[in-house]
Design a protein around this motif. Sequence first.
Motif, PDB file in Angstrom:
ATOM      1  N   MET A 109      37.293  51.333  33.223  1.00 29.73           N
ATOM      2  CA  MET A 109      37.229  50.115  34.027  1.00 29.73           C
ATOM      3  C   MET A 109      37.130  48.931  33.082  1.00 29.73           C
ATOM      4  O   MET A 109      36.499  49.046  32.024  1.00 29.73           O
ATOM      5  N   LEU A 110      37.748  47.821  33.488  1.00 29.41           N
ATOM      6  CA  LEU A 110      37.767  46.655  32.606  1.00 29.41           C
ATOM      7  C   LEU A 110      37.731  45.392  33.453  1.00 29.41           C
ATOM      8  O   LEU A 110      38.484  45.259  34.418  1.00 29.41           O
ATOM      9  N   SER A 111      36.854  44.461  33.081  1.00 23.81           N
ATOM     10  CA  SER A 111      36.751  43.183  33.807  1.00 23.81           C
ATOM     11  C   SER A 111      37.440  42.078  33.023  1.00 23.81           C
ATOM     12  O   SER A 111      37.330  42.038  31.791  1.00 23.81           O
ATOM     13  N   ALA A 112      38.092  41.169  33.740  1.00 21.91           N
ATOM     14  CA  ALA A 112      38.700  40.000  33.102  1.00 21.91           C
ATOM     15  C   ALA A 112      38.648  38.820  34.058  1.00 21.91           C
ATOM     16  O   ALA A 112      38.432  38.989  35.263  1.00 21.91           O
ATOM     17  N   SER A 113      38.856  37.634  33.506  1.00 20.89           N
ATOM     18  CA  SER A 113      38.729  36.404  34.287  1.00 20.89           C
ATOM     19  C   SER A 113      39.820  35.421  33.900  1.00 20.89           C
ATOM     20  O   SER A 113      40.075  35.203  32.720  1.00 20.89           O
ATOM     21  N   GLY A 114      40.453  34.804  34.913  1.00 15.87           N
ATOM     22  CA  GLY A 114      41.622  33.961  34.682  1.00 15.87           C
ATOM     23  C   GLY A 114      41.371  32.715  33.839  1.00 15.87           C
ATOM     24  O   GLY A 114      42.182  32.341  33.007  1.00 15.87           O
ATOM     25  N   HIS A 115      40.234  32.072  34.063  1.00 12.19           N
ATOM     26  CA  HIS A 115      40.030  30.750  33.448  1.00 12.19           C
ATOM     27  C   HIS A 115      39.671  30.833  31.980  1.00 12.19           C
ATOM     28  O   HIS A 115      39.487  29.804  31.332  1.00 12.19           O
ATOM     29  N   LYS A 116      39.558  32.042  31.441  1.00 10.23           N
ATOM     30  CA  LYS A 116      39.255  32.174  30.020  1.00 10.23           C
ATOM     31  C   LYS A 116      40.517  32.204  29.183  1.00 10.23           C
ATOM     32  O   LYS A 116      40.448  32.192  27.956  1.00 10.23           O
ATOM     33  N   LEU A 117      41.671  32.335  29.822  1.00  9.21           N
ATOM     34  CA  LEU A 117      42.915  32.396  29.054  1.00  9.21           C
ATOM     35  C   LEU A 117      43.949  31.434  29.597  1.00  9.21           C
ATOM     36  O   LEU A 117      45.126  31.756  29.748  1.00  9.21           O
ATOM     37  N   ASN A 118      43.486  30.217  29.883  1.00 11.35           N
ATOM     38  CA  ASN A 118      44.369  29.147  30.347  1.00 11.35           C
ATOM     39  C   ASN A 118      44.994  29.427  31.705  1.00 11.35           C
ATOM     40  O   ASN A 118      46.059  28.924  32.033  1.00 11.35           O
ATOM     41  N   GLY A 119      44.314  30.242  32.491  1.00 12.52           N
ATOM     42  CA  GLY A 119      44.665  30.428  33.900  1.00 12.52           C
ATOM     43  C   GLY A 119      43.692  29.640  34.753  1.00 12.52           C
ATOM     44  O   GLY A 119      42.842  28.915  34.239  1.00 12.52           O
ATOM     45  N   PRO A 120      43.807  29.791  36.075  1.00 11.77           N
ATOM     46  CA  PRO A 120      42.922  29.042  36.974  1.00 11.77           C
ATOM     47  C   PRO A 120      41.522  29.665  37.057  1.00 11.77           C
ATOM     48  O   PRO A 120      41.329  30.826  36.720  1.00 11.77           O
ATOM     49  N   LYS A 121      40.580  28.882  37.517  1.00 12.28           N
ATOM     50  CA  LYS A 121      39.231  29.368  37.792  1.00 12.28           C
ATOM     51  C   LYS A 121      39.210  30.069  39.147  1.00 12.28           C
ATOM     52  O   LYS A 121      40.034  29.804  40.010  1.00 12.28           O
ATOM     53  N   GLY A 122      38.246  30.948  39.327  1.00 11.31           N
ATOM     54  CA  GLY A 122      38.069  31.573  40.640  1.00 11.31           C
ATOM     55  C   GLY A 122      38.949  32.787  40.863  1.00 11.31           C
ATOM     56  O   GLY A 122      39.136  33.213  41.997  1.00 11.31           O
ATOM     57  N   ILE A 123      39.486  33.342  39.779  1.00  9.12           N
ATOM     58  CA  ILE A 123      40.285  34.558  39.922  1.00  9.12           C
ATOM     59  C   ILE A 123      39.999  35.474  38.723  1.00  9.12           C
ATOM     60  O   ILE A 123      39.816  35.004  37.604  1.00  9.12           O
ATOM     61  N   GLY A 124      39.919  36.740  38.983  1.00  9.09           N
ATOM     62  CA  GLY A 124      39.697  37.724  37.929  1.00  9.09           C
ATOM     63  C   GLY A 124      40.231  39.055  38.412  1.00  9.09           C
ATOM     64  O   GLY A 124      40.897  39.127  39.457  1.00  9.09           O
ATOM     65  N   PHE A 125      39.993  40.092  37.646  1.00  7.63           N
ATOM     66  CA  PHE A 125      40.365  41.411  38.156  1.00  7.63           C
ATOM     67  C   PHE A 125      39.454  42.463  37.581  1.00  7.63           C
ATOM     68  O   PHE A 125      38.796  42.256  36.554  1.00  7.63           O
ATOM     69  N   LEU A 126      39.430  43.578  38.282  1.00  5.29           N
ATOM     70  CA  LEU A 126      38.814  44.783  37.737  1.00  5.29           C
ATOM     71  C   LEU A 126      39.916  45.824  37.628  1.00  5.29           C
ATOM     72  O   LEU A 126      40.603  46.112  38.615  1.00  5.29           O
ATOM     73  N   TYR A 127      40.119  46.322  36.417  1.00  3.88           N
ATOM     74  CA  TYR A 127      41.006  47.467  36.239  1.00  3.88           C
ATOM     75  C   TYR A 127      40.182  48.705  36.563  1.00  3.88           C
ATOM     76  O   TYR A 127      39.066  48.863  36.064  1.00  3.88           O
ATOM     77  N   TYR A 169      42.875  45.396  40.431  1.00  6.16           N
ATOM     78  CA  TYR A 169      42.308  44.905  41.687  1.00  6.16           C
ATOM     79  C   TYR A 169      41.786  43.496  41.464  1.00  6.16           C
ATOM     80  O   TYR A 169      40.874  43.286  40.654  1.00  6.16           O
ATOM     81  N   PHE A 170      42.363  42.542  42.181  1.00  5.79           N
ATOM     82  CA  PHE A 170      41.972  41.152  41.962  1.00  5.79           C
ATOM     83  C   PHE A 170      40.589  40.860  42.564  1.00  5.79           C
ATOM     84  O   PHE A 170      40.246  41.369  43.640  1.00  5.79           O
ATOM     85  N   THR A 171      39.836  40.037  41.841  1.00  2.00           N
ATOM     86  CA  THR A 171      38.507  39.611  42.272  1.00  2.00           C
ATOM     87  C   THR A 171      38.426  38.090  42.148  1.00  2.00           C
ATOM     88  O   THR A 171      39.396  37.447  41.754  1.00  2.00           O
ATOM     89  N   ALA A 172      37.238  37.550  42.429  1.00  4.87           N
ATOM     90  CA  ALA A 172      37.050  36.102  42.305  1.00  4.87           C
ATOM     91  C   ALA A 172      36.746  35.670  40.878  1.00  4.87           C
ATOM     92  O   ALA A 172      36.582  34.487  40.619  1.00  4.87           O
ATOM     93  N   GLY A 173      36.651  36.620  39.948  1.00  2.00           N
ATOM     94  CA  GLY A 173      36.353  36.238  38.575  1.00  2.00           C
ATOM     95  C   GLY A 173      35.719  37.382  37.814  1.00  2.00           C
ATOM     96  O   GLY A 173      35.629  38.515  38.324  1.00  2.00           O
ATOM     97  N   GLY A 174      35.280  37.089  36.606  1.00  5.32           N
ATOM     98  CA  GLY A 174      34.683  38.114  35.766  1.00  5.32           C
ATOM     99  C   GLY A 174      33.359  38.621  36.321  1.00  5.32           C
ATOM    100  O   GLY A 174      33.066  39.824  36.267  1.00  5.32           O
ATOM    101  N   SER A 175      32.566  37.727  36.878  1.00  9.49           N
ATOM    102  CA  SER A 175      31.249  38.135  37.374  1.00  9.49           C
ATOM    103  C   SER A 175      31.383  39.139  38.514  1.00  9.49           C
ATOM    104  O   SER A 175      30.681  40.151  38.542  1.00  9.49           O
ATOM    105  N   GLU A 176      32.270  38.836  39.461  1.00  3.65           N
ATOM    106  CA  GLU A 176      32.442  39.787  40.560  1.00  3.65           C
ATOM    107  C   GLU A 176      32.943  41.125  40.034  1.00  3.65           C
ATOM    108  O   GLU A 176      32.492  42.191  40.482  1.00  3.65           O
ATOM    109  N   ALA A 177      33.860  41.094  39.070  1.00  2.00           N
ATOM    110  CA  ALA A 177      34.394  42.345  38.526  1.00  2.00           C
ATOM    111  C   ALA A 177      33.277  43.165  37.878  1.00  2.00           C
ATOM    112  O   ALA A 177      33.183  44.383  38.088  1.00  2.00           O
TER     113      ALA A 177
END
Lengths: 387, 387, 146, 146
Positions: A196-214, A67-75
């Motif tokens: 459940m697992l949280s992740a964030s795009g900008h920590k792995l050379n992706g864009p900022k402002g996107i993350g997900f919650l598994y 499930y996509f979120t706005a980042g790690g914090s939201e997840a």
Amino acid sequence: MKQLIYLDNAATTAARPEVVEAMLPYFSEKYGNPSSVYSLAQESKEAVDAARAAIAEALHAKPEEIYFTAGGSEADNWALVASAEAYEKKGRHIITTKIEHHAVLHTCQYLESRGFEVTYLDVDENGVVDLEELKQAIRPDTILISIMFANNEIGTIEPVEEIGKIAKAHGIPFHTDAVQAFGQVPIDVDALGIDMLSASGHKLNGPKGIGFLYIRRGIKIKSFIHGGAQERKRRAGTENVTGIVGFGKAVEIAVSTMEERTSYERRLRDHLIQRVLSEVPHSRLNGHPSDRLPANANFCFRFIEGESLLMMLDMKGICGSSGSACTSGSLDPSHVLLAIGLPHEIAHGSLRLTLNESNTMEEMDYVVDSIKEIVAQLREMSPLYAD
Amino acid sequence: MKQLIYLDNAATTAARPEVVEAMLPYFSEKYGNPSSVYSLAQESKEAVDAARAAIAEALHAKPEEIYFTAGGSEADNWALVASAEAYEKKGRHIITTKIEHHAVLHTCQYLESRGFEVTYLDVDENGVVDLEELKQAIRPDTILISIMFANNEIGTIEPVEEIGKIAKAHGIPFHTDAVQAFGQVPIDVDALGIDMLSASGHKLNGPKGIGFLYIRRGIKIKSFIHGGAQERKRRAGTENVTGIVGFGKAVEIAVSTMEERTSYERRLRDHLIQRVLSEVPHSRLNGHPSDRLPANANFCFRFIEGESLLMMLDMKGICGSSGSACTSGSLDPSHVLLAIGLPHEIAHGSLRLTLNESNTMEEMDYVVDSIKEIVAQLREMSPLYAD
Amino acid sequence: MYSEKVMDHFQHPRNMGEIENASGVGTVGNAKCGDIMRIFLDIDDNGIIRDVKFKTFGCGAAVATSSMATEMVKGKSIQEALKITNKAVMEALDGLPPVKVHCSLLAEEAIHAALWDYAEKNGIVIEGLKKPKNDIHEGEDEEEDY
Amino acid sequence: MYSEKVMDHFQHPRNMGEIENASGVGTVGNAKCGDIMRIFLDIDDNGIIRDVKFKTFGCGAAVATSSMATEMVKGKSIQEALKITNKAVMEALDGLPPVKVHCSLLAEEAIHAALWDYAEKNGIVIEGLKKPKNDIHEGEDEEEDY
Ligand SMILES: Cc1ncc(COP(=O)(O)O)c(C=O)c1O
Ligand SMILES: Cc1ncc(COP(=O)(O)O)c(C=O)c1O
Ligand code: FES
Ligand code: FES
């Protein structure tokens, strides 16, 4: 040498060119809203689905569990708040650790203000949670265990598999904040027993402002952001299509290059650590000596303060970070360094250097030389060192 | 004619080329985390601050009153949930309307499940709230009034200034969901008495996945997403720098071109409405005849169903949307069309067309011709029409 | 979202229309989404469905399943027609998105309703045919299996 | 984040060091952020601050305000030095970010502490000088004015 040596990849990373390229068509050409009926929108939807599938594969999960979120914090907020709300009839007790990211810690405090009870587990001097302490903390009314996969400051990797087993044995959902670990170490949610697992795009050379919650199928948590029917009705808001596409691409690359990349980073990092510890007096390495993220080094230098150190490194073109979060609004020394038993003065003089694959051995040597010079200079200025 | 005629700008818009261009450097070059100490990070911070200032100016607000979020939904959730939590000692009653976006309505339902009480105001046949009913709904324990600036389906603009006055007279914070209105009509938060306002980047030719909540200085709401100290400690999460930069640029352009652009759109839109109503039998215009968003047209065609209509329009290269949200996961007819008094069957046959400045008069004529043909065809197929 | 087959049947619906003096007519609706489907059957003395027509007020999936279902019952015996489930119709259409599965029930139920009407008109009992529901949504669950 | 003046004083701190047998020495700390500042004053018989040095364990703002504050008191009389507030130091530095305002208090307080030490050593009372706090954070509020 005024070229930039960026060693703060745990704070954020540069988006890969391939990532930006993958995103570009979705800004102004394939810009349709994935929920719409017409074909333009279907292109967006397919792109979102493809990214979801790539990410699911990286975790050995099913696409419909991402499930996509706005980042790690939201997840993190979602996992904690919605678990609390979903399982509060069963109990109001949550277990976490003292070294979580603030996205977990402050959310726990928020939940405490809503009548939940939180146990914050201690860690040992390397930052590892004690599994026995975890077992003892479990109560009949425990509804969630949230323990990070790897710590963002000191890089210590927690015994996730064992935690997963304990959680499962007690029938308690297990959430892990993998914002720092995802893309750096292999993760199999089934093998590790992660719910459940949280992740964030900008920590792995992706864009900022996107993350997900598994969210494992069967975990009954509801929405955190309420509204439209996006993300299987669990996360409202028009999909950040470009962000999702970029994240998917970044994950694909991070996973396929992981082994080679991290072994290269580890070699550089080990050289850096070894030279710093042997050449800078009164220095220490924070975090586990071996069970740590491959690109993370974290030092304390006695008698000096972190921000000054960072500013002097910056003048030499080196970007690092410090546990002393003066600038980020809080003046307290790092809660993580305190949790591993460091006294305040020492915790203030910390330096985190987090590498990426574009760093070189020459850079490491330049960094060590610079640290030596700067640390000596700052100690000269320090009323503590003079004592 | 298989070129695309995009008439779903209320769902989402194409990002302007200038917007994408402004964002580009912040992906892989100026990628620093704005909270960091070194100069690379300061560039990001300045870019974020500049966007914040541009947006504040557009609303006649102060930069420190703008808090970036992941979109309109998060902003709505934040305003409602955090207001409820901040003022619950004063009372547990919230006033909103029956025609809000689901981001408000579903959040209200969530708050009801937490023991808050919500009054959903009726609207008249044009979708306008009754100010007398609002006044009568106010109670000593009312802690928030949340009424949208303009409706996303039927385009009706609410009497915001009067609502602001009523709220102020009773000392109740007033939140407005301006996701559709911002960039389309001038907004001055002081003149209109608005205390909180939600907006979303992708509705005004900015990027997806970025929005903001305006919070007037003095409004005591806390965080919705807890964690790091970003956004003056009120909204945690690494800033979506590219999104923020793009949003800032989009707002600048939207505001500076507003007058000319919307008067052009209004001319096209009025031509479209006039031809449809006079040439398609059993058709009606939904929403206020004059107090409506300049680019919005919303019709009902009796005896036919929305999704089929959309699919047939899509085959002719026309992108529109329908109140019948079959595909978005809910099968209920539009709550907005029901609220203005339409019966179920009629509410199912709605078509929303929302223009932008790149549309032409020729396109409008082509669209009307297509609608005429398709509506006739679908009625041919309809068991209701045959009756 | 929709398969090519669905799109084809939506764009070129087979058997759209009415049959005057049909042997059986069945109308069903889904109160939730408001859609309505009507099936006309022309059944010969041997119980073979000679012709079939439909009228549908509904979404793309509803139109496509109407079209496909009518194709599938045409020329079949009553007993064969009874065995055509919404699953079979969906498979013939190369599948439907999860939110659209219920639409295919409309077609199955409309055929059953038309057969029921035929049976009533002719005072016969068709084995295995139950009185059709007026609102096919009744038995259905909101699909929300996380 | 920091002005050019702050950066200049951080990079090239003026008066960094110690004074042996100083007339007065003051040390203050901010328990919250853990920073410590020590000021050494050399005061002549006419009550003029002839020389001043500092040592600081602290953030960039703390270093820069130490440097600027020592520049500002050098050559001044005790009474003039007492009037130098953290506001004046900040202004001379072209401002500080809001979260860093408290750092400038360290410098003001360290000077006061050194003057207090001087007064005690010499058994005099300096008009308008109050006993300095050990922890300058005590009186301060967490700035959170939304
Ligand atoms: C009135 C209104 N409010 C809120 C939203 C939600 O905004 P977003 O999808 O950006 O979260 C929308 C659009 O989807 C809207 O039209
Ligand atoms: C461990 C950990 N959790 C959560 C976060 C928050 O992620 P984001 O800033 O993308 O919201 C971070 C990074 O900031 C992190 O390192
Ligand atoms: S028949 Fe109602 S949604 Fe398809
Ligand atoms: S002196 Fe502590 S943050 Fe500046």
